[in-house]
Design a protein around this motif. Sequence first.
Motif, PDB file in Angstrom:
ATOM      1  N   ARG A 154       0.943  -0.579  -0.329  1.00 49.97           N
ATOM      2  CA  ARG A 154      -0.389  -0.165  -0.041  1.00 49.97           C
ATOM      3  C   ARG A 154       1.142   1.391   0.307  1.00 49.97           C
ATOM      4  NH1 ARG A 154      -2.228  -3.870   3.165  1.00 49.97           N
ATOM      5  NH2 ARG A 154      -1.436  -2.190   5.239  1.00 49.97           N
ATOM      6  N   THR A 155       1.949   1.178  -1.310  1.00 57.26           N
ATOM      7  CA  THR A 155       2.832   2.683  -0.926  1.00 57.26           C
ATOM      8  C   THR A 155       2.545   3.044  -2.306  1.00 57.26           C
ATOM      9  OG1 THR A 155       3.945   1.701   0.961  1.00 57.26           O
ATOM     10  CG2 THR A 155       5.584   3.066  -0.723  1.00 57.26           C
ATOM     11  N   LEU A 156       2.808   4.498  -2.750  1.00 55.59           N
ATOM     12  CA  LEU A 156       2.908   5.331  -4.068  1.00 55.59           C
ATOM     13  C   LEU A 156       4.949   5.579  -4.146  1.00 55.59           C
ATOM     14  CD1 LEU A 156       1.693   6.618  -6.287  1.00 55.59           C
ATOM     15  CD2 LEU A 156       1.901   8.314  -4.476  1.00 55.59           C
ATOM     16  N   VAL A 157       4.457   5.515  -5.162  1.00 54.22           N
ATOM     17  CA  VAL A 157       6.366   5.731  -5.340  1.00 54.22           C
ATOM     18  C   VAL A 157       5.554   5.947  -6.816  1.00 54.22           C
ATOM     19  CG1 VAL A 157       8.019   4.450  -6.011  1.00 54.22           C
ATOM     20  CG2 VAL A 157       7.436   3.255  -4.788  1.00 54.22           C
ATOM     21  N   ALA A 158       6.144   7.132  -7.121  1.00 57.14           N
ATOM     22  CA  ALA A 158       5.747   8.398  -7.767  1.00 57.14           C
ATOM     23  C   ALA A 158       6.963   9.783  -7.854  1.00 57.14           C
ATOM     24  CB  ALA A 158       4.405   8.717  -7.967  1.00 57.14           C
ATOM     25  N   ASP A 192      -0.210  -4.030  -3.205  1.00 59.52           N
ATOM     26  CA  ASP A 192      -1.017  -3.069  -3.549  1.00 59.52           C
ATOM     27  C   ASP A 192      -0.484  -1.364  -3.313  1.00 59.52           C
ATOM     28  OD1 ASP A 192      -3.772  -4.410  -3.282  1.00 59.52           O
ATOM     29  OD2 ASP A 192      -3.048  -4.424  -0.812  1.00 59.52           O
ATOM     30  N   THR A 193       0.087  -2.160  -4.384  1.00 59.77           N
ATOM     31  CA  THR A 193       1.194  -0.625  -4.868  1.00 59.77           C
ATOM     32  C   THR A 193       1.302  -0.028  -5.728  1.00 59.77           C
ATOM     33  OG1 THR A 193       2.936  -1.376  -2.816  1.00 59.77           O
ATOM     34  CG2 THR A 193       3.753   0.111  -4.971  1.00 59.77           C
ATOM     35  N   THR A 194       1.110   1.328  -6.179  1.00 62.33           N
ATOM     36  CA  THR A 194       1.239   1.997  -7.850  1.00 62.33           C
ATOM     37  C   THR A 194       2.900   2.850  -8.344  1.00 62.33           C
ATOM     38  OG1 THR A 194      -0.943   2.494  -7.262  1.00 62.33           O
ATOM     39  CG2 THR A 194       0.090   3.847  -8.505  1.00 62.33           C
ATOM     40  N   ALA A 221       4.330  -9.293  -7.487  1.00 64.25           N
ATOM     41  CA  ALA A 221       3.771  -8.465  -7.430  1.00 64.25           C
ATOM     42  C   ALA A 221       2.106  -8.755  -7.334  1.00 64.25           C
ATOM     43  CB  ALA A 221       3.818  -7.477  -8.886  1.00 64.25           C
ATOM     44  N   SER A 222       1.706  -8.173  -6.844  1.00 70.10           N
ATOM     45  CA  SER A 222       0.194  -8.565  -6.413  1.00 70.10           C
ATOM     46  C   SER A 222      -0.596  -7.237  -6.339  1.00 70.10           C
ATOM     47  CB  SER A 222      -0.202  -9.563  -5.745  1.00 70.10           C
ATOM     48  OG  SER A 222      -0.153  -9.133  -4.267  1.00 70.10           O
ATOM     49  N   ARG A 223      -1.648  -6.838  -7.037  1.00 63.86           N
ATOM     50  CA  ARG A 223      -2.496  -5.621  -7.186  1.00 63.86           C
ATOM     51  C   ARG A 223      -1.897  -4.675  -7.089  1.00 63.86           C
ATOM     52  NH1 ARG A 223      -3.992  -8.933  -3.496  1.00 63.86           N
ATOM     53  NH2 ARG A 223      -2.859  -7.802  -1.620  1.00 63.86           N
ATOM     54  N   THR A 224      -0.855  -4.587  -8.402  1.00 57.13           N
ATOM     55  CA  THR A 224      -0.394  -2.977  -8.394  1.00 57.13           C
ATOM     56  C   THR A 224      -0.295  -2.792  -9.952  1.00 57.13           C
ATOM     57  OG1 THR A 224       1.680  -4.247  -6.839  1.00 57.13           O
ATOM     58  CG2 THR A 224       2.796  -3.451  -8.323  1.00 57.13           C
TER      59      THR A 224
END
Length: 226
Positions: A154-158, A192-194, A221-224
């Motif tokens: 559940r982390t955003l890398v942007a 759960d990561t974007t 990777a799952s739900r990413t």
Amino acid sequence: SDRHFTIEDRGLSDNHVYFWTTLPGETGPRAFAGVIAVSNASDFIGRTTIAGNVVEASFMSSDALAFGGGVFVDGDASLLLEQSAVERNRVDARVPAGSPGTALAGGGGLSINGSLVIRNSRVVLNHISVFAPAGSVGASGGGIANFGQTTLTRTLVAGNSIKGNAAGGFLDGGGITNKDIFGPAAILTLTDTTIVANTLQGTPGISLKGGGIFTDSPITASRTAI
């Protein structure tokens, strides 16, 4: 740190590590860890902002090495980062125009040789710059350079980025790099990561690989979204 520590509800910002020399033959990771270096310990950071920290290495007559704009985790250490932000940190490695040296850098936000777990956090707008107009460059992981074991949930890398100016070399992993350079194969797990809007930019002659993620081994990777 080589002892266990817990940091909660803090701001760790605007620190600066700078190494510069004119001595010939000097080499090694001379500049690292803009704010925290974790070694021989298992540590926790929660609800904390790590922002605006800078690591710079400038070598006049040999190679320049810089790693971990915000955090550096050594090979025997582990870090749990929760509900936190790693943002706008920077790593710069430079050799002067005319020098045949190499500028090497990694981990605009975090550089991991050991173990890292990130939950419910964001790694955003971190940057690496490598400069060696007559030499070569190598830079990995504008947001996170994983050379060990890293798990994101559940982390955003942007919005992380790497920019290079050199006659040759490579840039990889605008968001995340996952590769083995110190030992066993690196391990990256994403749930759960974007990972979005990360970039690489280099002059002709530099190889660019993986705007979002670069890996030299399989990742989980799952739900990413990348």
